[in-house]
Design a protein around this motif. Structure first.
Motif, PDB file in Angstrom:
ATOM      1  N   MET A   1      16.231 -91.745 -39.855  1.00 36.85           N
ATOM      2  CA  MET A   1      17.110 -92.579 -40.922  1.00 36.85           C
ATOM      3  C   MET A   1      18.608 -92.680 -40.268  1.00 36.85           C
ATOM      4  SD  MET A   1      17.864 -91.710 -44.860  1.00 36.85           S
ATOM      5  CE  MET A   1      16.068 -91.657 -45.046  1.00 36.85           C
ATOM      6  N   LYS A   2      19.088 -93.673 -40.268  1.00 35.27           N
ATOM      7  CA  LYS A   2      20.380 -93.720 -39.544  1.00 35.27           C
ATOM      8  C   LYS A   2      21.318 -94.219 -40.901  1.00 35.27           C
ATOM      9  CE  LYS A   2      19.205 -92.612 -35.370  1.00 35.27           C
ATOM     10  NZ  LYS A   2      19.553 -91.379 -34.579  1.00 35.27           N
ATOM     11  N   GLY A   3      22.869 -93.857 -40.246  1.00 38.04           N
ATOM     12  CA  GLY A   3      23.786 -94.309 -41.280  1.00 38.04           C
ATOM     13  C   GLY A   3      23.982 -93.424 -42.534  1.00 38.04           C
ATOM     14  N   ILE A   4      25.161 -93.486 -43.172  1.00 39.72           N
ATOM     15  CA  ILE A   4      25.547 -92.563 -44.385  1.00 39.72           C
ATOM     16  C   ILE A   4      24.341 -93.074 -45.431  1.00 39.72           C
ATOM     17  CG2 ILE A   4      27.188 -92.110 -46.006  1.00 39.72           C
ATOM     18  CD1 ILE A   4      29.070 -92.448 -44.006  1.00 39.72           C
ATOM     19  N   ALA A   5      23.713 -92.159 -46.249  1.00 39.18           N
ATOM     20  CA  ALA A   5      22.661 -92.763 -47.271  1.00 39.18           C
ATOM     21  C   ALA A   5      22.461 -91.359 -47.736  1.00 39.18           C
ATOM     22  CB  ALA A   5      21.483 -92.997 -46.615  1.00 39.18           C
ATOM     23  N   GLY A 127      22.189 -89.858 -40.509  1.00 38.20           N
ATOM     24  CA  GLY A 127      21.382 -89.574 -39.100  1.00 38.20           C
ATOM     25  C   GLY A 127      21.997 -89.054 -37.822  1.00 38.20           C
ATOM     26  N   SER A 128      23.092 -88.499 -37.991  1.00 43.36           N
ATOM     27  CA  SER A 128      24.158 -88.254 -37.011  1.00 43.36           C
ATOM     28  C   SER A 128      25.193 -87.300 -37.394  1.00 43.36           C
ATOM     29  CB  SER A 128      24.682 -89.448 -36.360  1.00 43.36           C
ATOM     30  OG  SER A 128      25.857 -90.085 -36.985  1.00 43.36           O
ATOM     31  N   LEU A 129      25.658 -86.677 -36.452  1.00 41.91           N
ATOM     32  CA  LEU A 129      26.834 -85.548 -36.828  1.00 41.91           C
ATOM     33  C   LEU A 129      28.270 -86.517 -37.247  1.00 41.91           C
ATOM     34  CD1 LEU A 129      28.244 -82.891 -37.176  1.00 41.91           C
ATOM     35  CD2 LEU A 129      28.620 -83.074 -34.592  1.00 41.91           C
ATOM     36  N   GLU A 130      28.311 -87.652 -36.834  1.00 47.24           N
ATOM     37  CA  GLU A 130      29.346 -88.458 -37.158  1.00 47.24           C
ATOM     38  C   GLU A 130      29.242 -88.819 -38.545  1.00 47.24           C
ATOM     39  OE1 GLU A 130      29.745 -92.205 -34.893  1.00 47.24           O
ATOM     40  OE2 GLU A 130      31.671 -92.602 -35.667  1.00 47.24           O
ATOM     41  N   ARG A 160      29.636 -77.603 -31.064  1.00 42.31           N
ATOM     42  CA  ARG A 160      28.278 -77.084 -30.463  1.00 42.31           C
ATOM     43  C   ARG A 160      27.152 -78.043 -31.519  1.00 42.31           C
ATOM     44  NH1 ARG A 160      27.055 -73.441 -34.950  1.00 42.31           N
ATOM     45  NH2 ARG A 160      28.920 -72.739 -35.784  1.00 42.31           N
ATOM     46  N   PRO A 161      27.152 -79.135 -31.318  1.00 40.90           N
ATOM     47  CA  PRO A 161      26.316 -80.095 -32.098  1.00 40.90           C
ATOM     48  C   PRO A 161      24.899 -79.847 -31.868  1.00 40.90           C
ATOM     49  CG  PRO A 161      27.271 -81.260 -30.202  1.00 40.90           C
ATOM     50  CD  PRO A 161      27.961 -80.076 -30.253  1.00 40.90           C
ATOM     51  N   GLU A 162      24.557 -79.333 -30.822  1.00 43.31           N
ATOM     52  CA  GLU A 162      23.085 -79.023 -30.700  1.00 43.31           C
ATOM     53  C   GLU A 162      22.537 -77.684 -31.562  1.00 43.31           C
ATOM     54  OE1 GLU A 162      25.185 -76.444 -28.091  1.00 43.31           O
ATOM     55  OE2 GLU A 162      25.531 -78.498 -28.734  1.00 43.31           O
ATOM     56  N   ASP A 163      23.535 -76.853 -32.187  1.00 40.84           N
ATOM     57  CA  ASP A 163      23.175 -75.775 -33.228  1.00 40.84           C
ATOM     58  C   ASP A 163      22.703 -76.083 -34.357  1.00 40.84           C
ATOM     59  OD1 ASP A 163      23.668 -74.295 -30.533  1.00 40.84           O
ATOM     60  OD2 ASP A 163      25.521 -73.509 -31.227  1.00 40.84           O
ATOM     61  N   ILE A 180      29.904 -79.103 -55.726  1.00 40.28           N
ATOM     62  CA  ILE A 180      29.544 -77.941 -54.531  1.00 40.28           C
ATOM     63  C   ILE A 180      28.734 -78.740 -53.401  1.00 40.28           C
ATOM     64  CG2 ILE A 180      28.793 -75.966 -54.005  1.00 40.28           C
ATOM     65  CD1 ILE A 180      28.881 -75.162 -57.035  1.00 40.28           C
ATOM     66  N   TYR A 181      29.221 -78.633 -52.296  1.00 35.39           N
ATOM     67  CA  TYR A 181      28.502 -79.272 -51.323  1.00 35.39           C
ATOM     68  C   TYR A 181      27.990 -78.149 -50.360  1.00 35.39           C
ATOM     69  CZ  TYR A 181      29.583 -84.180 -51.142  1.00 35.39           C
ATOM     70  OH  TYR A 181      30.068 -85.542 -51.618  1.00 35.39           O
ATOM     71  N   ASP A 182      26.677 -78.107 -50.189  1.00 34.32           N
ATOM     72  CA  ASP A 182      25.846 -76.912 -49.422  1.00 34.32           C
ATOM     73  C   ASP A 182      25.451 -77.739 -48.237  1.00 34.32           C
ATOM     74  OD1 ASP A 182      24.214 -74.980 -48.760  1.00 34.32           O
ATOM     75  OD2 ASP A 182      22.918 -74.899 -50.229  1.00 34.32           O
ATOM     76  N   LEU A 183      26.056 -77.281 -47.089  1.00 34.78           N
ATOM     77  CA  LEU A 183      25.919 -78.059 -45.899  1.00 34.78           C
ATOM     78  C   LEU A 183      24.584 -77.488 -45.033  1.00 34.78           C
ATOM     79  CD1 LEU A 183      29.442 -78.223 -44.708  1.00 34.78           C
ATOM     80  CD2 LEU A 183      28.306 -79.759 -46.168  1.00 34.78           C
ATOM     81  N   ARG A 184      23.730 -78.391 -44.679  1.00 35.30           N
ATOM     82  CA  ARG A 184      22.521 -78.099 -44.276  1.00 35.30           C
ATOM     83  C   ARG A 184      22.381 -78.777 -42.612  1.00 35.30           C
ATOM     84  NH1 ARG A 184      18.998 -74.953 -47.344  1.00 35.30           N
ATOM     85  NH2 ARG A 184      20.388 -73.962 -49.039  1.00 35.30           N
ATOM     86  N   TYR A 185      22.945 -78.247 -41.555  1.00 34.65           N
ATOM     87  CA  TYR A 185      23.072 -78.973 -40.379  1.00 34.65           C
ATOM     88  C   TYR A 185      22.185 -78.314 -39.299  1.00 34.65           C
ATOM     89  CZ  TYR A 185      24.677 -80.999 -36.223  1.00 34.65           C
ATOM     90  OH  TYR A 185      24.614 -81.757 -34.900  1.00 34.65           O
ATOM     91  N   ASP A 186      21.432 -79.094 -38.510  1.00 33.22           N
ATOM     92  CA  ASP A 186      20.514 -78.743 -37.587  1.00 33.22           C
ATOM     93  C   ASP A 186      20.511 -79.786 -36.399  1.00 33.22           C
ATOM     94  OD1 ASP A 186      18.451 -77.957 -35.877  1.00 33.22           O
ATOM     95  OD2 ASP A 186      17.190 -77.283 -37.549  1.00 33.22           O
ATOM     96  N   GLY A 187      21.151 -79.315 -35.323  1.00 30.05           N
ATOM     97  CA  GLY A 187      21.306 -80.327 -34.219  1.00 30.05           C
ATOM     98  C   GLY A 187      20.026 -80.940 -33.756  1.00 30.05           C
ATOM     99  N   ALA A 188      18.741 -80.178 -33.869  1.00 33.70           N
ATOM    100  CA  ALA A 188      17.522 -80.340 -33.425  1.00 33.70           C
ATOM    101  C   ALA A 188      16.642 -81.301 -34.432  1.00 33.70           C
ATOM    102  CB  ALA A 188      16.486 -79.085 -33.341  1.00 33.70           C
TER     103      ALA A 188
END
Length: 204
Positions: A1-5, A127-130, A160-163, A180-188
């Motif tokens: 899924m791409k874009g902000i959604a 769908g992206s770090l950006e 370290r965007p792959e982390d 409250i924003y709970d951030l869940r980032y996974d570069g994989a």
């Protein structure tokens, strides 16, 4: 899924809500909720949310009462709305501002016999770090989430965007609610997630 959604894709970890049958003892509060233009969260109300793809909740008092969504005060049920076709527009009216999102899942954390829900939860995805950082900065602008800590996190993960990195920011309070924003980032992974919790203000 791409874009902000906004989406509730992440959802093996979510509770499955119980629904209150339409009619019976809760019919009066259901009718009141409908008349006021706010979403109902009984069985018929959830069907209407799915049909209209929109849900409006009243937290202008600083909390979400069960009666305001057509449920009986004291019920321990926690409704869970999952859109399987598209997204809903979610509007939460707070004391001094409004929370808005497009999402495919709305979850109410009740699990108590009190008159109100303790928390409203929905998800934002990118769908992206950006796009993920754009969502985060949008939350800073909209809800007063502390910008310095948000930017420090963005700087750290951008190096370290792959982390993988999980982090919960201090709440934004500009709407009169705690957002409250709970951030869940996974570069994989292809989809990055922000779990958003909206609660009554917690002040000392």
């Amino acid at each position: 899924m791409k874009g902000i959604a906004a989406s509730f894709l992440l959802v093996p970890l979510l509770l499955t809500g119980c629904l209150v049958p339409y009619g019976g003892a809760g019919a009066a509060t259901t009718a009141t909720a409908a008349a006021n233009g706010y979403a109902r969260l009984d069985e018929a109300g959830i069907a209407q949310i799915k049909a209209s793809k929109s849900a409006r909740l009243d937290m202008t008092s600083g909390q979400l009462t069960k009666e305001s969504v057509g449920l009986e005060s004291g019920t321990s049920q926690a409704p869970d709305v999952l859109m399987r076709d598209g997204m809903m527009e979610l509007i939460i009216e707070g004391p001094t501002g409004t929370v808005r999102a497009h999402t495919d899942r709305l979850r109410l954390n009740g699990m108590n016999n009190g008159p109100d829900f303790s928390q409203v939860t929905y998800f934002l995805t990118a769908g992206s770090l950006e796009d993920f950082t754009a969502l985060l900065r949008d939350g800073v602008d909209r809800y007063g989430i502390p910008g310095e800590s948000a930017e420090r996190w963005i700087e750290s993960i951008s190096s370290r965007p792959e982390d993988k990195g999980d982090f919960t920011l201090e709440p934004g309070t500009s709407t009169g609610l705690d957002v409250i924003y709970d951030l869940r980032y996974d570069g994989a992974k292809d989809v990055q997630v922000i779990i958003v919790h909206v609660t009554r203000p917690h002040r000392e």
